[in-house]
Design an enzyme around this catalytic site. Structure first.
Site, PDB file in Angstrom:
ATOM      1  CG  HIS A 136      -1.898  -1.157   1.189  1.00 23.96           C
ATOM      2  ND1 HIS A 136      -2.855  -1.351   0.216  1.00 23.96           N
ATOM      3  CD2 HIS A 136      -1.988  -2.226   2.014  1.00 23.96           C
ATOM      4  CE1 HIS A 136      -3.506  -2.487   0.461  1.00 23.96           C
ATOM      5  NE2 HIS A 136      -2.995  -3.034   1.540  1.00 23.96           N
ATOM      6  CG  HIS A 163      -6.569  -4.491   7.019  1.00 22.74           C
ATOM      7  ND1 HIS A 163      -6.745  -5.268   5.902  1.00 22.74           N
ATOM      8  CD2 HIS A 163      -7.781  -3.930   7.270  1.00 22.74           C
ATOM      9  CE1 HIS A 163      -8.023  -5.174   5.512  1.00 22.74           C
ATOM     10  NE2 HIS A 163      -8.659  -4.368   6.327  1.00 22.74           N
TER      11      HIS A 163
END
Length: 124
Positions: free
Chosen positions: A12, A119
C-alpha cells in the site's frame, strides 16, 4: 517471513510518486509489488504520502473496521491515493488493472508496538 507491517508497506505505500497520471501505473506496480504472483489481487490501493503521515493515522480518528474490529483509524485529512481494480478482461497470469487517482480519507487497521498500520480497510 514478512511481518504484517512490512506487508502493508509493500502492498500500500508508494512514497516515490505523489501522483502518477500514468494509466499503466497499476499494471506495473501490482506486478512489482508481488500482488499477481499466484493470482490477480482484485483490488488494491496505493497511498502516495510519507510513511510518517500514514503511520500517524494510527493516532487519529478511531473507527470500526469493516470486519467489526475496533482497531481501525481514519485519517484527519485527505490523502493522495491510487485505486487499482482488475478489469473485466484481466485473466491470470495476465493481470490487467484500471488506475484511478483519488483524494480521500484513508482507513487503516493498526496493531503492534510501535502501533503501525497493518491493513488497509477503506477510503472515504
Amino acid at each position: 517471513k514478512e511481518t504484517a507491517a512490512e506487508k502493508f508497506q509493500r502492498q500500500h505505500m508508494d512514497t516515490s510518486s505523489s501522483l502518477s497520471n500514468d494509466s499503466n501505473y497499476c499494471n506495473q506496480m501490482m506486478v512489482r509489488r508481488n500482488m499477481t504472483q499466484d493470482r490477480c489481487k482484485p483490488v488494491n490501493t496505493f497511498v502516495h504520502e510519507s510513511e510518517a503521515d500514514v503511520k500517524a493515522v494510527c493516532s487519529q480518528k478511531n473507527v470500526t473496521c469493516k470486519n467489526g474490529q475496533t482497531n481501525c483509524y481514519q485519517s484527519n485529512s485527505t490523502m493522495h491515493i491510487t485505486d487499482c481494480r482488475e478489469t473485466g478482461s484481466s485473466k491470470y497470469p495476465n493481470c490487467a488493472y484500471k488506475t484511478s487517482q483519488l483524494q480521500k480519507h484513508i482507513i487503516v487497521a493498526c496493531e503492534g508496538d510501535p502501533y503501525v498500520p497493518v491493513h488497509y480497510d477503506a477510503s472515504v
